[in-house]
Design a protein around this motif. Structure first.
Motif, PDB file in Angstrom:
ATOM      1  N   GLN A  11      80.973  -4.178  44.695  1.00 61.19           N
ATOM      2  CA  GLN A  11      79.701  -4.807  45.012  1.00 61.19           C
ATOM      3  C   GLN A  11      79.840  -5.749  46.207  1.00 61.19           C
ATOM      4  O   GLN A  11      78.899  -5.907  46.993  1.00 61.19           O
ATOM      5  N   ALA A  12      81.006  -6.361  46.351  1.00 62.62           N
ATOM      6  CA  ALA A  12      81.224  -7.230  47.515  1.00 62.62           C
ATOM      7  C   ALA A  12      81.149  -6.433  48.810  1.00 62.62           C
ATOM      8  O   ALA A  12      80.548  -6.881  49.800  1.00 62.62           O
ATOM      9  N   VAL A  13      81.757  -5.261  48.826  1.00 66.04           N
ATOM     10  CA  VAL A  13      81.694  -4.390  50.007  1.00 66.04           C
ATOM     11  C   VAL A  13      80.256  -3.954  50.258  1.00 66.04           C
ATOM     12  O   VAL A  13      79.795  -3.899  51.410  1.00 66.04           O
ATOM     13  N   ALA A  14      79.532  -3.636  49.184  1.00 64.32           N
ATOM     14  CA  ALA A  14      78.141  -3.217  49.330  1.00 64.32           C
ATOM     15  C   ALA A  14      77.300  -4.322  49.964  1.00 64.32           C
ATOM     16  O   ALA A  14      76.494  -4.066  50.883  1.00 64.32           O
ATOM     17  N   ILE A  15      77.483  -5.551  49.500  1.00 66.45           N
ATOM     18  CA  ILE A  15      76.727  -6.672  50.061  1.00 66.45           C
ATOM     19  C   ILE A  15      77.077  -6.880  51.529  1.00 66.45           C
ATOM     20  O   ILE A  15      76.198  -7.123  52.375  1.00 66.45           O
ATOM     21  N   TRP A  16      78.371  -6.786  51.844  1.00 70.81           N
ATOM     22  CA  TRP A  16      78.801  -6.901  53.242  1.00 70.81           C
ATOM     23  C   TRP A  16      78.105  -5.857  54.113  1.00 70.81           C
ATOM     24  O   TRP A  16      77.588  -6.176  55.194  1.00 70.81           O
ATOM     25  N   LEU A  17      78.054  -4.617  53.669  1.00 72.98           N
ATOM     26  CA  LEU A  17      77.422  -3.551  54.461  1.00 72.98           C
ATOM     27  C   LEU A  17      75.926  -3.775  54.609  1.00 72.98           C
ATOM     28  O   LEU A  17      75.349  -3.476  55.664  1.00 72.98           O
ATOM     29  N   ALA A 170      70.343   5.505  63.383  1.00 72.19           N
ATOM     30  CA  ALA A 170      71.310   6.294  62.617  1.00 72.19           C
ATOM     31  C   ALA A 170      72.349   5.385  61.967  1.00 72.19           C
ATOM     32  O   ALA A 170      72.731   5.594  60.803  1.00 72.19           O
ATOM     33  N   LEU A 171      72.821   4.384  62.705  1.00 72.20           N
ATOM     34  CA  LEU A 171      73.771   3.423  62.138  1.00 72.20           C
ATOM     35  C   LEU A 171      73.142   2.652  60.981  1.00 72.20           C
ATOM     36  O   LEU A 171      73.787   2.413  59.957  1.00 72.20           O
ATOM     37  N   LEU A 172      71.884   2.272  61.136  1.00 70.01           N
ATOM     38  CA  LEU A 172      71.190   1.562  60.062  1.00 70.01           C
ATOM     39  C   LEU A 172      71.137   2.423  58.798  1.00 70.01           C
ATOM     40  O   LEU A 172      71.450   1.954  57.695  1.00 70.01           O
ATOM     41  N   GLY A 173      70.772   3.690  58.948  1.00 68.61           N
ATOM     42  CA  GLY A 173      70.710   4.583  57.799  1.00 68.61           C
ATOM     43  C   GLY A 173      72.066   4.801  57.165  1.00 68.61           C
ATOM     44  O   GLY A 173      72.195   4.807  55.930  1.00 68.61           O
ATOM     45  N   ALA A 174      73.100   4.957  57.993  1.00 65.63           N
ATOM     46  CA  ALA A 174      74.449   5.173  57.468  1.00 65.63           C
ATOM     47  C   ALA A 174      74.946   3.946  56.704  1.00 65.63           C
ATOM     48  O   ALA A 174      75.615   4.076  55.675  1.00 65.63           O
ATOM     49  N   LEU A 175      74.625   2.767  57.187  1.00 70.15           N
ATOM     50  CA  LEU A 175      75.041   1.545  56.504  1.00 70.15           C
ATOM     51  C   LEU A 175      74.351   1.401  55.151  1.00 70.15           C
ATOM     52  O   LEU A 175      74.979   1.013  54.164  1.00 70.15           O
ATOM     53  N   VAL A 176      73.054   1.705  55.100  1.00 74.40           N
ATOM     54  CA  VAL A 176      72.328   1.611  53.832  1.00 74.40           C
ATOM     55  C   VAL A 176      72.889   2.601  52.825  1.00 74.40           C
ATOM     56  O   VAL A 176      73.159   2.251  51.660  1.00 74.40           O
ATOM     57  N   ASP A 181      76.441   3.634  48.040  1.00 80.39           N
ATOM     58  CA  ASP A 181      77.621   4.302  47.480  1.00 80.39           C
ATOM     59  C   ASP A 181      78.655   3.291  47.003  1.00 80.39           C
ATOM     60  O   ASP A 181      79.280   3.468  45.949  1.00 80.39           O
ATOM     61  N   ALA A 182      78.875   2.239  47.795  1.00 78.32           N
ATOM     62  CA  ALA A 182      79.854   1.225  47.408  1.00 78.32           C
ATOM     63  C   ALA A 182      79.398   0.467  46.165  1.00 78.32           C
ATOM     64  O   ALA A 182      80.209   0.114  45.316  1.00 78.32           O
ATOM     65  N   TRP A 183      78.111   0.240  46.040  1.00 71.78           N
ATOM     66  CA  TRP A 183      77.589  -0.505  44.898  1.00 71.78           C
ATOM     67  C   TRP A 183      77.672   0.318  43.610  1.00 71.78           C
ATOM     68  O   TRP A 183      78.103  -0.179  42.566  1.00 71.78           O
ATOM     69  N   GLY A 331      64.887   2.986  56.211  1.00 69.58           N
ATOM     70  CA  GLY A 331      65.762   2.462  55.167  1.00 69.58           C
ATOM     71  C   GLY A 331      65.296   2.857  53.778  1.00 69.58           C
ATOM     72  O   GLY A 331      66.108   3.253  52.927  1.00 69.58           O
ATOM     73  N   LEU A 332      63.994   2.773  53.523  1.00 70.05           N
ATOM     74  CA  LEU A 332      63.448   3.191  52.234  1.00 70.05           C
ATOM     75  C   LEU A 332      63.682   4.678  51.991  1.00 70.05           C
ATOM     76  O   LEU A 332      64.041   5.101  50.889  1.00 70.05           O
ATOM     77  N   SER A 333      63.478   5.471  53.024  1.00 75.51           N
ATOM     78  CA  SER A 333      63.654   6.911  52.890  1.00 75.51           C
ATOM     79  C   SER A 333      65.109   7.272  52.613  1.00 75.51           C
ATOM     80  O   SER A 333      65.404   8.172  51.806  1.00 75.51           O
ATOM     81  N   VAL A 334      66.033   6.588  53.267  1.00 77.19           N
ATOM     82  CA  VAL A 334      67.457   6.813  53.011  1.00 77.19           C
ATOM     83  C   VAL A 334      67.786   6.456  51.563  1.00 77.19           C
ATOM     84  O   VAL A 334      68.519   7.191  50.878  1.00 77.19           O
ATOM     85  N   ALA A 335      67.249   5.330  51.075  1.00 79.02           N
ATOM     86  CA  ALA A 335      67.486   4.940  49.683  1.00 79.02           C
ATOM     87  C   ALA A 335      66.914   5.971  48.717  1.00 79.02           C
ATOM     88  O   ALA A 335      67.544   6.299  47.696  1.00 79.02           O
TER      89      ALA A 335
END
Length: 343
Positions: A11-17, A170-176, A181-183, A331-335
């Motif tokens: 979860q820490a990695v997820a928050i960082w991303l 694209a970077l924004l979508g990949a980060l989300v 995934d990390a969470w 971002g919503l669509s990626v989620a």
């Protein structure tokens, strides 16, 4: 089991991303303001390290201003600009470049810390490496874009702006996606349903519409045909055709605005239909249905905001809001696409 879970999620990695994604979002907004204020060509050199230091003396400012006065934008558009006015556009571009450097540090430093502490799920290392490389490439692409406006043009090439903005989204979508995934950890089971493909298709359509919008921005096409739904009272723009196929697709103001409008109609219909079907589906989880409805609502709101922005001749406030909402919609669509693929 405990050691497996530790290596599977963080979860820490997820928050960082997600924090990095927020910085990318801020950079998209500042980049939009930089474009809308015609500030992007105010810094005529690419200095990845020393460029982080702004002019600190009158002599420094005089040198920067002298360099700007050599390019076509000053000579053909801003002839007679005062030093005070130059400082305004300079600070926008400098802030945009500085934020890019900050994004790199916000990604790299915690990455090293998490890697040393072995908190990063092993399956994410390759993906994070690709994101880091693409982030570094974004700086080079930004300069490639700016360079197109320093010799023969008074603004950057629209297709280069499209590449630069497209990579940011694209970077924004990949980060989300990677943060989710990390969470949540590795998906023990993936839904074998058409919803996964449909959600990815919707995300792809949103991304294409963003690219078409970049061409509109790069051609200042929001400043023409400011009535709606017609084009200066006609069903189709009179100046649709450009110089050849590429000239039409990438450089004709009438064409790029028409393509952006038409694709908006298609995207809105697809998003609303998918959102309605998802809302009524008993197959999807409640959070998936909410995400689908959120994407549909965001697409409709974005279409309405786009019309308002066009008819108002793209004021800076509406232009920034339109770009910000595009990022939030993606971002919503990626989620949504991520969620419907998992049980």
């Amino acid at each position: 089991m405990t050691s497996f879970l530790r290596s599977d999620r963080s979860q820490a990695v997820a928050i960082w991303l997600l924090v990095v994604a927020a910085f990318v979002l801020a950079m998209i907004v500042v980049g939009g303001a930089t474009r809308l204020t015609d500030s992007g060509l105010s810094i005529t050199e690419w200095r990845p390290v020393t460029g982080a230091i702004p002019p600190l003396s009158d002599a420094d400012w005089a040198r920067e201003f002298a360099e700007y006065r050599q390019i076509p934008q000053y000579q053909q558009v801003n002839q007679g600009m005062s030093l005070a006015a130059f400082k305004t556009i300079y600070w926008w571009e400098w802030s945009h470049r500085l934020l890019g450097r900050v994004v790199g540090l916000v990604f790299f430093i915690p990455f090293v810390v998490f890697a040393i502490r072995r908190q990063i799920p092993s399956r994410l290392y390759v993906r994070l490496g690709v994101i880091f490389l693409l982030g570094g490439l974004q700086g080079a692409i930004g300069w490639w874009m700016v360079a197109s406006g320093l010799s023969e043009r008074v603004s950057v090439a629209p297709e280069r702006l499209m590449v630069h903005l497209g990579l940011a989204f694209a970077l924004l979508g990949a980060l989300v996606w990677t943060a989710l995934d990390a969470w949540a950890g590795w998906a023990r089971q993936t839904l074998p349903s058409p919803w996964g493909r449909g959600a990815l298709l919707l995300t792809g359509l949103i991304f294409v519409q963003i690219l078409l919008g970049a061409l509109v921005a790069g051609n200042d096409a929001g400043l023409v045909y400011n009535d709606f739904p017609l084009f200066a009272g006609r069903l189709w723009p009179d100046d649709y055709l450009g110089a050849g196929l590429w000239g039409t697709l990438a450089h004709s103001q009438g064409a790029v605005q028409a393509h952006h409008r038409i694709f908006a109609y298609v995207l809105t219909v697809v998003a609303v239909v998918m959102g309605w079907r998802a809302w009524r589906s008993s197959y999807l989880a409640p959070d998936s249905r909410l995400l689908a409805a959120g994407v549909a609502a965001a697409v409709v709101l974005q279409a309405l905001l786009g019309v308002a922005t066009l008819m108002a001749r793209v004021p800076i406030s509406l232009g920034i809001a339109h770009q910000l909402l595009a990022a939030l919609t993606l971002g919503l669509s990626v989620a949504f696409a991520w969620r419907v693929r998992r049980i």
